[in-house]
Motif scaffolding. Sequence first.
Motif, PDB file in Angstrom:
ATOM      1  N   GLN A   1      -0.311  -0.371  -2.995  1.00  0.00           N
ATOM      2  CA  GLN A   1      -0.098  -1.644  -2.310  1.00  0.00           C
ATOM      3  C   GLN A   1      -0.155  -1.466  -0.792  1.00  0.00           C
ATOM      4  OE1 GLN A   1       3.642  -2.991  -3.877  1.00  0.00           O
ATOM      5  NE2 GLN A   1       2.729  -3.780  -5.792  1.00  0.00           N
ATOM      6  N   ASN A   2       0.484  -0.404  -0.315  1.00  0.00           N
ATOM      7  CA  ASN A   2       0.439  -0.146   1.129  1.00  0.00           C
ATOM      8  C   ASN A   2      -0.983   0.168   1.598  1.00  0.00           C
ATOM      9  OD1 ASN A   2       3.185  -0.558   1.441  1.00  0.00           O
ATOM     10  ND2 ASN A   2       3.700   1.601   1.063  1.00  0.00           N
TER      11      ASN A   2
ATOM     12  N   LYS B   1      -2.840  -3.028   1.883  1.00  0.00           N
ATOM     13  CA  LYS B   1      -2.440  -3.739   3.099  1.00  0.00           C
ATOM     14  C   LYS B   1      -3.025  -3.077   4.343  1.00  0.00           C
ATOM     15  CE  LYS B   1       1.863  -5.622   1.227  1.00  0.00           C
ATOM     16  NZ  LYS B   1       3.336  -5.672   1.340  1.00  0.00           N
TER      17      LYS B   1
END
Length: 205
Positions: free
Chosen positions: A61-62, A65
């Motif tokens: 997820q990071n 992003k």
Amino acid sequence: MFGQPQFNGCQAPAVPASQQALFDRQLLVDTLATTRQLESLGLTRMQAEALTQHLTTILCQNKEKLEEFYASKVALEMSILEQEAKHAGFRSEVLKSQELQVATFTRDTERLQANLEKIRSEIRYEIDKLTASQRLDLNLEKGRMRDELQSLRDKTNELEIKMDKEVNSLKAAMEQSKNDTVKYVLGLMLALMTAGLGAARLLMH
């Protein structure tokens, strides 16, 4: 064994063992080594895999992003190639434009030089024509002045000749008048003498 998890759209695809290091580098974590390390800390295999799965999900997820804010190396290379291509195209267009401007400027300069030379030739021609006309007018004026002077000389000579004739005629008339006067006086004296002699003869008789 945990090797191909799928979490929230971030999937670790099945890859050969020779590419496992590259896959783990892309996930920013070595899942197998992490699972074994957690097991060595006292966790069961299922706990270690679950924790590794959770960490991998967070990292994916990071990563997604981060990818929204930062370009990948391939994207950067493609962008650099595109910019270089655009720069090369722009440089080519600038060079073509400069060459066209230089050619246009050269043609305009040559045309202006030709027009300037034509104007100079026309000015020289007009100056020569004006000079020749002035010389002709000056020569004509000199000729006219010579003719007028000659005419004046001729008139002066004619006047002098006429005056000489009139003076000579006047002298001749005066001489004739003088002769006539002398003749008249002599005739009168002769008549008086004749009359006196006649009267004397009459008185003597």
